[in-house]
Design a protein around this motif. Structure first.
Motif, PDB file in Angstrom:
ATOM      1  N   PHE A 269      -4.102   2.152   8.527  1.00 31.32           N
ATOM      2  CA  PHE A 269      -3.191   2.657   7.499  1.00 31.32           C
ATOM      3  C   PHE A 269      -3.410   4.156   7.284  1.00 31.32           C
ATOM      4  O   PHE A 269      -2.444   4.922   7.162  1.00 31.32           O
ATOM      5  CB  PHE A 269      -3.389   1.908   6.177  1.00 31.32           C
TER       6      PHE A 269
ATOM      7  N   ARG B 187      -1.399   2.066  -0.053  1.00 30.62           N
ATOM      8  CA  ARG B 187      -1.836   0.906   0.738  1.00 30.62           C
ATOM      9  C   ARG B 187      -1.577  -0.388  -0.031  1.00 30.62           C
ATOM     10  O   ARG B 187      -1.091  -1.375   0.543  1.00 30.62           O
ATOM     11  CB  ARG B 187      -3.313   1.026   1.117  1.00 30.62           C
TER      12      ARG B 187
ATOM     13  N   GLU C 158      -3.652   7.422  -1.674  1.00 32.34           N
ATOM     14  CA  GLU C 158      -3.776   6.524  -0.524  1.00 32.34           C
ATOM     15  C   GLU C 158      -3.994   5.075  -0.952  1.00 32.34           C
ATOM     16  O   GLU C 158      -3.371   4.156  -0.403  1.00 32.34           O
ATOM     17  CB  GLU C 158      -4.918   6.965   0.394  1.00 32.34           C
TER      18      GLU C 158
ATOM     19  N   GLN D  53      -3.131  -4.476   5.018  1.00 30.83           N
ATOM     20  CA  GLN D  53      -3.132  -3.124   5.576  1.00 30.83           C
ATOM     21  C   GLN D  53      -4.584  -2.687   5.791  1.00 30.83           C
ATOM     22  O   GLN D  53      -5.307  -2.435   4.834  1.00 30.83           O
ATOM     23  CB  GLN D  53      -2.417  -2.163   4.625  1.00 30.83           C
TER      24      GLN D  53
END
Length: 248
Positions: free
Chosen positions: A118, A102, A98, A113
């Motif tokens: 997000f 991002r 993740e 973001q």
């Protein structure tokens, strides 16, 4: 509308010319497949398109979305909407999937973001691609199977929403079930405003993704273009017979 146009593209590495005058035109909404024997220049083409510094353009032009991009750096090409899925994705301990996605989205889009928004969008994309949402907390590709690494590449594609996705032997090393999952995911991401360039050795990919055009690459040039019938010809006769028929 033309998205990618290659005009007599030539490229070399360490003074050895590998692409020798390659011509190709890809319009938005199209799926193009490039096949060819080992050493034909397929992966070189992918690397040259995204601006790998190891390769030097020695002639011709890359026109992307109406702009000549021969001299643009890798990150600049990504910002303009070009994406490459690697044959062998790197493992990066300490960086979660993740956090990586991002940061990549911020770099490509130039927009902040925000974490919660997000995260929510990422979970929705993972569910759409049938990827377990817990993968978001795992370190990038660390301990992933071959199929999981390739699915993660498709997730990157979903997050970055490129205009042109170049898949360089994404099916390499995958069994039939994993190939099906990966390319059904790719199919879901295809739309009228983007295009796919799929570089492959294997015709099994075409069971899940129907190309508009198939191109045969030999000795640094596209020697023949057509439809699915070219794949059937190669499967039946091999590259050598085509080479002989074309007088190469």
């Amino acid at each position: 509308m033309s998205l990618l146009e290659l005009k007599e593209l030539k490229a070399k590495v360490e003074d050895k010319e590998i692409l020798k005058g390659l011509n190709l035109n890809i319009n938005k909404g199209e799926v193009h497949v490039i096949m060819g024997p080992n050493g034909a220049g397929k992966s070189t083409l992918a690397s040259v398109l995204v601006g790998h510094p190891k390769y030097e353009i020695s002639g011709g032009d890359i026109i992307f979305d109406g702009e000549e991009i021969n001299d643009l750096a890798v990150d600049e090409r990504a910002q303009k909407g070009m994406f490459l899925s690697f044959q062998y994705p790197e493992e990066i301990p300490g960086l979660t999937v993740e956090d990586f996605l991002r940061a990549a989205k911020e770099a490509v889009s130039g927009e902040k973001q925000y974490f919660m928004q997000f995260h929510q969008e990422l979970v929705e994309k993972m569910e759409r691609l049938h990827i377990d949402p817990t993968y978001a907390d795992r370190h990038l590709n660390v301990g992933f199977s071959g199929g999981e690494k390739k699915k993660n590449e498709i997730l990157q594609m979903a997050v970055l929403e490129p205009k042109l996705a170049i898949l360089d032997e994404t099916d390499s090393g995958l069994d039939r079930d994993a190939t099906k999952i990966v390319f059904e995911g790719v199919q879901k991401l295809k739309n009228d405003n983007n295009a796919l360039l799929i570089i492959t050795h294997y015709n099994k990919v075409l069971d899940y993704l129907k190309p508009d055009f198939v191109h045969i690459l030999m000795d640094g040039r596209i020697v023949k273009s057509g439809g699915i019938e070219l794949v059937e010809y190669i499967e039946k006769n091999g590259y050598q017979k085509m080479k002989e028929e074309l007088g190469l």
